[in-house]
Design a protein around this motif. Structure first.
Motif, PDB file in Angstrom:
ATOM      1  N   GLU A 128       0.829  -1.207   0.000  1.00 22.86           N
ATOM      2  CA  GLU A 128       0.000   0.000   0.000  1.00 22.86           C
ATOM      3  C   GLU A 128       0.864   1.257   0.000  1.00 22.86           C
ATOM      4  N   LEU A 129       1.964   1.246   0.760  1.00 19.63           N
ATOM      5  CA  LEU A 129       2.871   2.390   0.763  1.00 19.63           C
ATOM      6  C   LEU A 129       3.518   2.573  -0.608  1.00 19.63           C
ATOM      7  N   ASN A 130       3.836   1.479  -1.273  1.00 19.72           N
ATOM      8  CA  ASN A 130       4.390   1.550  -2.617  1.00 19.72           C
ATOM      9  C   ASN A 130       3.388   2.186  -3.583  1.00 19.72           C
ATOM     10  N   GLU A 131       2.116   1.816  -3.444  1.00 11.75           N
ATOM     11  CA  GLU A 131       1.070   2.420  -4.278  1.00 11.75           C
ATOM     12  C   GLU A 131       0.982   3.922  -4.020  1.00 11.75           C
ATOM     13  N   LEU A 132       1.079   4.316  -2.758  1.00  7.65           N
ATOM     14  CA  LEU A 132       1.027   5.727  -2.410  1.00  7.65           C
ATOM     15  C   LEU A 132       2.218   6.478  -3.001  1.00  7.65           C
ATOM     16  N   ALA A 133       3.396   5.868  -2.951  1.00  8.57           N
ATOM     17  CA  ALA A 133       4.587   6.485  -3.545  1.00  8.57           C
ATOM     18  C   ALA A 133       4.387   6.671  -5.046  1.00  8.57           C
ATOM     19  N   GLY A 134       3.731   5.699  -5.685  1.00 12.09           N
ATOM     20  CA  GLY A 134       3.453   5.813  -7.116  1.00 12.09           C
ATOM     21  C   GLY A 134       2.517   6.965  -7.426  1.00 12.09           C
ATOM     22  N   VAL A 135       1.544   7.191  -6.561  1.00 14.84           N
ATOM     23  CA  VAL A 135       0.619   8.315  -6.737  1.00 14.84           C
ATOM     24  C   VAL A 135       1.399   9.630  -6.690  1.00 14.84           C
ATOM     25  N   LEU A 136       2.293   9.745  -5.723  1.00 12.73           N
ATOM     26  CA  LEU A 136       3.088  10.965  -5.598  1.00 12.73           C
ATOM     27  C   LEU A 136       3.951  11.192  -6.832  1.00 12.73           C
ATOM     28  N   ALA A 137       4.564  10.139  -7.327  1.00 11.43           N
ATOM     29  CA  ALA A 137       5.417  10.265  -8.515  1.00 11.43           C
ATOM     30  C   ALA A 137       4.590  10.683  -9.729  1.00 11.43           C
ATOM     31  N   ARG A 138       3.412  10.081  -9.892  1.00 11.84           N
ATOM     32  CA  ARG A 138       2.551  10.446 -11.036  1.00 11.84           C
ATOM     33  C   ARG A 138       2.067  11.890 -10.916  1.00 11.84           C
ATOM     34  N   GLU A 139       1.768  12.328  -9.695  1.00 10.99           N
ATOM     35  CA  GLU A 139       1.324  13.705  -9.500  1.00 10.99           C
ATOM     36  C   GLU A 139       2.445  14.681  -9.859  1.00 10.99           C
ATOM     37  N   GLN A 140       3.655  14.386  -9.442  1.00 16.50           N
ATOM     38  CA  GLN A 140       4.789  15.258  -9.762  1.00 16.50           C
ATOM     39  C   GLN A 140       5.031  15.304 -11.261  1.00 16.50           C
ATOM     40  N   ALA A 141       4.923  14.162 -11.925  1.00 15.07           N
ATOM     41  CA  ALA A 141       5.117  14.110 -13.379  1.00 15.07           C
ATOM     42  C   ALA A 141       4.028  14.912 -14.085  1.00 15.07           C
ATOM     43  N   ARG A 142       2.791  14.793 -13.615  1.00 12.47           N
ATOM     44  CA  ARG A 142       1.678  15.533 -14.213  1.00 12.47           C
ATOM     45  C   ARG A 142       1.878  17.030 -14.049  1.00 12.47           C
ATOM     46  N   GLU A 143       2.282  17.451 -12.850  1.00 11.35           N
ATOM     47  CA  GLU A 143       2.494  18.871 -12.603  1.00 11.35           C
ATOM     48  C   GLU A 143       3.632  19.414 -13.469  1.00 11.35           C
ATOM     49  N   SER A 144       4.700  18.630 -13.613  1.00  8.35           N
ATOM     50  CA  SER A 144       5.815  19.072 -14.441  1.00  8.35           C
ATOM     51  C   SER A 144       5.393  19.223 -15.895  1.00  8.35           C
ATOM     52  N   ALA A 145       4.601  18.295 -16.393  1.00  5.13           N
ATOM     53  CA  ALA A 145       4.145  18.335 -17.786  1.00  5.13           C
ATOM     54  C   ALA A 145       3.226  19.533 -18.007  1.00  5.13           C
ATOM     55  N   GLU A 146       2.394  19.855 -17.045  1.00  7.05           N
ATOM     56  CA  GLU A 146       1.463  20.976 -17.189  1.00  7.05           C
ATOM     57  C   GLU A 146       2.164  22.319 -17.162  1.00  7.05           C
ATOM     58  N   ARG A 147       3.283  22.412 -16.501  1.00  6.92           N
ATOM     59  CA  ARG A 147       3.973  23.694 -16.321  1.00  6.92           C
ATOM     60  C   ARG A 147       5.010  23.973 -17.408  1.00  6.92           C
ATOM     61  N   LYS A 148       5.159  23.090 -18.375  1.00  3.83           N
ATOM     62  CA  LYS A 148       6.159  23.303 -19.444  1.00  3.83           C
ATOM     63  C   LYS A 148       5.662  24.245 -20.473  1.00  3.83           C
TER      64      LYS A 148
END
Length: 158
Positions: free
Chosen positions: A138-158
């Motif tokens: 479950e913690l691994n899944e949560l870490a994946g959510v954080l990574a996907r959120e960071q990637a999404r935010e980076s893509a939106e701000r380019k």
């Protein structure tokens, strides 16, 4: 968790069903052989009830054998599991949630928790290691959510 993963909601979905068990009358020597053969560190002690039902009444661990029998010089061929098993057995219900099970184990100070069905019959066993594995996933899944959120935010701000 994402929709592709089934969320663990009850202990029934993670408890081990291949339970090593014995009765009070089993000698400690025989119990040790059962543990060795089954590659386990504990046996659930059951009473055989009418119709072949197995009701858990205790638990004995490899540590119990070493500390209570071997270290005190008792004869494992004459001492029974009933003589050394932990009394006041703590059990969980198959319908208990992971947080409920963690609370039971923490408050009672147990690392192994036999689980029973609605009729009080032995249904499985869950260990601290089993729960740690589920929580790590479950913690691994949560870490994946954080990574996907960071990637999404980076893509939106380019």
């Amino acid at each position: 968790m994402n929709e592709g993963n089934a969320r663990v909601t009850t202990i029934s979905s993670i408890c081990r069903r291949d339970i090593a068990f014995t009765t009070r009358e089993t000698t400690v020597a025989a119990a040790a052989k059962l543990m060795r053969h089954g590659h386990v560190g504990s046996l659930v002690v059951v009473e055989q009830m009418n119709g072949g039902r197995r009701v858990p009444v205790g638990i004995v661990t490899d540590r119990d054998i070493v500390v209570d029998v071997i270290a005190t010089g008792l004869d494992p061929a004459t001492i029974t599991v009933g003589d050394i098993m932990a009394g006041n057995l703590v059990v969980g219900r198959e319908t208990d949630s992971v947080p409920e099970t963690l609370e039971i184990m923490k408050s009672k100070g147990v690392r192994r928790l036999p689980t029973v069905d609605g009729e009080g019959q032995l249904a499985g066993i869950v260990t601290a290691d089993d729960l740690l594995e589920v929580l790590a996933e479950e913690l691994n899944e949560l870490a994946g959510v954080l990574a996907r959120e960071q990637a999404r935010e980076s893509a939106e701000r380019k």
